[in-house]
Design an enzyme around this catalytic site. Structure first.
Site, short mmCIF file in Angstrom:
data_model
loop_
_atom_site.label_atom_id
_atom_site.label_comp_id
_atom_site.label_asym_id
_atom_site.label_seq_id
_atom_site.Cartn_x
_atom_site.Cartn_y
_atom_site.Cartn_z
N GLY A 340 0.82 -1.20 0.00
CA GLY A 340 0.00 0.00 0.00
C GLY A 340 0.86 1.26 0.00
O GLY A 340 1.88 1.33 -0.68
N GLU A 364 21.34 -6.42 -21.51
CA GLU A 364 21.72 -7.73 -22.06
C GLU A 364 20.63 -8.31 -22.96
O GLU A 364 20.36 -9.52 -22.97
CB GLU A 364 22.11 -8.70 -20.94
CG GLU A 364 23.37 -8.27 -20.22
CD GLU A 364 24.08 -9.39 -19.49
OE1 GLU A 364 23.98 -10.55 -19.92
OE2 GLU A 364 24.73 -9.10 -18.47
#
Length: 383
Positions: A340, A364
């Site tokens: 939250g 990558e």
């Protein structure tokens, strides 16, 4: 392929203890200072983390792929920045030499990388060459007993700390594709190399990237990896295939940390008179994350075993990188949601990990590049 379970168990126990006692308590300091304390790096050297994948004859641990991914999953339970400082020595910064280097290159450079005396770096990406790596413009011109390298590399991991660079440069000026690219070992203190300012990134504080500029840098002919021109792109692809499995393992380790933290919070946070983990919609987010994490872990382990067995894992490695990097992004998002308002506050690790893991879908090989690799291979009938 586990060669010695007892030794692997000892390594894993050492890494788990190091993560728990040293790395996790240091995470906030690294995030605030954008720097890993030298004492932590020294301890990494002392316990052999810089040489996990380097062959034993050169001072490393010589872990198999299956062994390596288990260690990486354990290590990346802490902030990804810690793995980054040693990851290039075990991955793209050394594997070009391990896979395609000459005996002389291996004997000279690998022991220094295995000990952590040198930190390796992989210089492929350029301002105009990212996903389209074959279009790189950095040049290497043969002049008697040396090459002269000119060009700029961008987003180079560990550039500010590097002792050597594996540099991809075009040796055939007439070529317009990957066949004219060669790979070189270049010492970072070579005259003509300039390191740019450290990039200010969204996340992964403590893991540094920067531009590397090569201005008439003279490199001995003996530093041409494998001693053959035009093989650099093939070397890079071999390195990146292995690296994609490793990054997938990193995603698994980070996702496990995120999920553990979210579960703990869900069990402790009280709303409407009970822990929020008692609510079915919160349980659904936990369950989805657990299922996807298991799927990613299973993919990584199976692909690692196949690579150890000598099978071609180009497609499977791309699948691992694609699924695991997307998976950890979804897990991070759910875990912020479970926290939250607290999940949006930097006092909680979940906020930092949410930013850290975003990179895994980009570097990558982006998720879209993985899709292209997989899709094209399928259409061409590759297995």
């Amino acid at each position: 392929m586990i060669r010695d379970q007892q030794t692997l168990d000892l390594i894993l126990a050492t890494v788990h203890r190091f993560v728990r006692d040293k790395l996790i308590p240091c995470e906030q300091e690294v995030a605030e200072t954008d720097s890993i304390p030298p004492a932590i790096i020294d301890e990494m050297r002392a316990i052999g983390l810089f040489g996990l994948t380097i062959p034993e004859e050169y001072g490393g641990a010589g872990l198999t792929m299956e062994e390596e991914v288990q260690v990486i999953i354990a290590l990346t339970y802490a902030s990804p920045a810690f793995r980054s400082i040693l990851g290039t020595n075990n991955g793209i910064g050394s594997q070009g030499i391990v896979i395609d280097g000459t005996p002389e290159q291996k004997a000279f450079w690998l022991p220094q990388l295995a000990s952590g005396a040198l930190i390796g770096s992989f210089a492929l990406t350029e301002p105009g060459a990212g996903s389209d790596a074959a279009s790189l413009a950095t040049s290497a011109v043969r002049m008697d007993d040396h090459y002269v390298i000119n060009g700029t590399k961008r987003y180079i991991t560990n550039a500010p700390e590097a002792g050597i660079f594996t540099v991809m440069a075009r040796t055939d000026a007439s070529s317009t594709d990957s066949r004219g690219v060669s790979a070189f070992i270049v010492a970072a203190n070579t005259p003509g190399i300039t390191i740019g300012k450290i990039d200010r990134k969204m996340g992964q504080k403590g893991a540094h990237t920067a531009d590397v500029v090569f201005d008439n840098v003279k490199v001995p002919v003996a530093n041409l990896i494998g001693g053959i021109e035009g093989q650099g792109f093939k070397t890079a692809m071999k390195v990146l295939d292995k690296g994609r499995i490793t990054i997938a393992a990193v995603c698994v380790g980070a996702a496990q940390r995120l999920l553990d933290d979210a579960l703990r919070y869900a069990q402790e946070r009280i709303q409407f008179g009970q822990p929020i983990g008692q609510f079915q919609l919160v349980q659904a987010m936990l369950a989805d994350s657990r299922a996807e994490l298991l799927a990613a872990r299973s993919m990584v382990m199976e692909t690692a075993r196949k690579r150890d067995a000598g099978e071609n894992v180009k497609i499977d490695a791309a699948c691992c990188k694609l699924f695991a990097s997307e998976m950890v992004g979804r897990v991070a998002d759910r875990c912020v949601q479970i926290h939250g308002g607290a999940g949006y506050i930097s006092d909680y690790a979940v906020e930092r990990f949410y930013r850290d893991v975003r990179l895994f879908r980009i570097f990558e090989g982006t998720s879209q590049i993985q899709q292209l690799v997989i899709g094209r291979a399928m259409v061409l009938g590759e297995t």
